[in-house]
Design an enzyme around this catalytic site. Structure first.
Site, short mmCIF file in Angstrom:
data_model
loop_
_atom_site.label_atom_id
_atom_site.label_comp_id
_atom_site.label_asym_id
_atom_site.label_seq_id
_atom_site.Cartn_x
_atom_site.Cartn_y
_atom_site.Cartn_z
N TRP A 60 48.21 57.08 2.92
CA TRP A 60 48.47 57.24 4.36
C TRP A 60 49.94 57.57 4.57
O TRP A 60 50.74 57.48 3.64
CB TRP A 60 48.10 55.96 5.13
N ASP A 103 55.72 60.03 12.20
CA ASP A 103 55.68 60.07 13.66
C ASP A 103 54.42 59.41 14.19
O ASP A 103 53.56 58.97 13.43
CB ASP A 103 55.79 61.52 14.14
N GLU A 130 51.27 60.62 12.86
CA GLU A 130 51.06 60.27 11.45
C GLU A 130 51.07 61.49 10.52
O GLU A 130 50.40 61.50 9.50
CB GLU A 130 49.74 59.51 11.28
#
Length: 519
Positions: free
Chosen positions: A166, A234, A237
């Protein structure tokens, strides 16, 4: 009042699904149930908004786990981004989204005399936040320097760490959470005589407001102080770097908490909060941050991407951030409210771009369906062509409403200058009708209470309504809101019943109602 009826209806349909036992199987527990016997009436905006406020609150609460609620496939206090578990899978709790959701819950709490059902939900969220802060994850742990693990963006609904790949870290989450919980402490003091509602419940990690400050709010603030000048991903993502939205919510969290720290005799930390907030304010406005770009006369959300010539810097985050950090009626030292000329110019330029970019907007002369940023290619199920987002469109409606509310409630003048001239002259009022000699390079002050002021205020409200009309035209028949609407057809797409979409619309309706009450 309608709110009481809504809570009764909501409690009556509490799901009978048991709490998950054993390994998490999120697909076994769908949590979506349409609002009972409701179908959107598309014939009239006023009628729609009057009914939709309760409906949007219903869908927002439906995605929050708490004992009186319908969603119970999660630890109490959990907020799922959406019930969608595939294409896309949003069945997680994001630190940022949860905090923003509870800022909306707090708006309802404050408007409804400290409703205890909502207060319980907030305190379960605070309790879950304590546990998540101390859950080791791929970003780090609570015991790392400045609690490095707090930058983890999302967790599973059972409170365990998400360990997949992620965009890490995301530094806006701890700031937004600290601000939301700090605001709740102020609500407890001002609306409920300083009394919490869950202190006698089992498995609660706090027994006083001081516990909440020291053990939950303060660690998030320490994270912000330690990492505000570090890069992160941000709010969308997607990109690592410096971000206007992130820096703005960080400044807000620090500045807002100064008085709270003082109230708990934490004077040295209050001084650190104040000095760091001042540093961040200078960073936001000055050349070091690079967010205010006078070459293009708008705010640049990610200056690094502009320097790389990969983006022009327009982004809905440049007006969403100001709205989240400047609650209506609040006196704030945080810069960049929506009346800032660069915020307005960024808003205007994104609108102009999106009107041409998305063919669905050919039907609209004023407001439009607004996307995240012009270069967006995320469609909710991979990368192809980006779409307008319901939440960006709902926030776009809030901008003119807040301009009116702030000016009217404080009897402030409205100032138009060469930066925000295009917005006002094209969409709000032909400035030559106010001053035949007016030039775009001039600055003009429209005096509070004057006929011209009332005309501008009325036109601003009408302009805000034009964005809500877009939502009315494309909302699902049951009143739920997806993440996106197709750029060509206008049909809902991507994650269904997105919590943030319902919250953004709910806040727009709330703000509009408060503006109308000033008339």
């Amino acid at each position: 009042m309608r709110f009481g009826v809504l809570i009764s209806v909501f409690v009556a349909i509490v799901s009978a699904l048991p709490l998950q036992e054993g390994p998490l199987n999120k697909r076994a527990y769908p949590s979506f149930e349409a609002y009972s016997n409701y179908k959107v009436d598309r014939t009239d905006l006023e009628t729609f908004l009057d009914k939709q406020k309760d409906v949007s609150l219903y869908y927002l609460l439906q995605n929050i786990a708490y004992p009186e609620g319908q969603f119970n496939d999660g630890v109490p206090g959990t907020v799922i981004a959406s019930p969608s578990t595939s294409n896309p899978d949003y069945y997680y709790q994001w630190t940022r989204d949860s905090a923003i959701t509870f800022l909306t819950v707090l708006s309802e709490l404050e408007d409804n005399n400290f409703n205890t059902t909502l207060a319980k939900a907030v305190e379960y969220y605070i309790n879950t936040s304590y546990n998540l802060q101390r859950t080791s994850n791929p970003s780090g742990s609570f015991d790392d320097e400045n609690h490095k693990g707090l930058g983890e963006p999302k967790f599973n609904t059972d409170g365990s760490a998400y360990t997949g790949a992620w965009g890490r870290p995301q530094n806006d989450g701890p700031a937004l959470r600290a601000y939301a919980i700090s605001r709740y402490l102020n609500d407890v003091n001002s609306l409920n005589k300083g009394k919490l509602v869950l202190t006698d419940s089992g498995d609660i990690n706090f027994s006083s407001t001081e516990d909440i400050y020291k053990n939950i709010i303060k660690p998030d603030l320490e994270y912000v102080i330690g990492y505000w000048d570090s890069t992160g991903f941000d709010l969308w993502e997607e990109n690592q770097g410096r971000h206007f939205f992130t820096s703005l919510v960080q400044q807000k969290a620090l500045a807002y908490a100064v008085d709270i720290a003082k109230s708990f005799d934490d004077g040295d930390f209050a001084n650190t909060l104040s000095s760091t907030a001042s540093t961040l304010e200078s960073y936001l406005s000055g050349s070091d941050g690079g967010f205010v770009n006078t070459d293009v006369n708008h705010i640049v959300e990610n200056p690094d991407l502009l320097q790389q010539n990969s983006r022009q810097g327009l982004d809905s985050a440049t007006y969403i951030g100001p709205l989240l950090t400047h609650d209506i009626g609040e006196s704030s030292s945080t810069p960049f409210d929506v009346d800032n000329e660069y915020v307005l110019q960024s808003y205007y330029l994104l609108l102009e771009d999106n009107k041409d970019r998305y063919s669905v907007n050919s039907a609209y002369s004023a407001g439009a369906a607004i996307g995240r940023y012009p270069e967006d290619v995320y469609n909710g199920d991979g990368s192809s062509e980006g779409n307008p987002w319901f939440l960006a469109t709902a926030y776009a409606a809030q901008v003119p409403y807040k301009l009116v509310y702030d000016a009217k409630s404080a009897s402030n003048d409205i100032t138009i200058n060469k930066i925000n001239y295009d917005f006002f002259n094209k969409y709000i009022v032909d400035l030559s009708t106010i001053n035949s000699g007016y030039q775009s390079s001039d600055s003009v002050t429209i005096k509070s209470g004057s006929d011209e002021f009332n005309t501008v205020a009325d036109n601003l409200v009408t302009f805000g309504d034009s964005f809500l009309q877009v939502i009315l035209d494309h909302i699902n028949d049951d009143g739920s809101l997806n993440e996106q609407l197709n750029r060509n057809t206008g049909y809902s797409t991507s994650a269904y019943s997105l919590t943030w979409s319902s919250g953004a619309l709910l806040e727009a309706i709330r703000l509009r109602n408060k503006v109308k009450a000033l008339a």
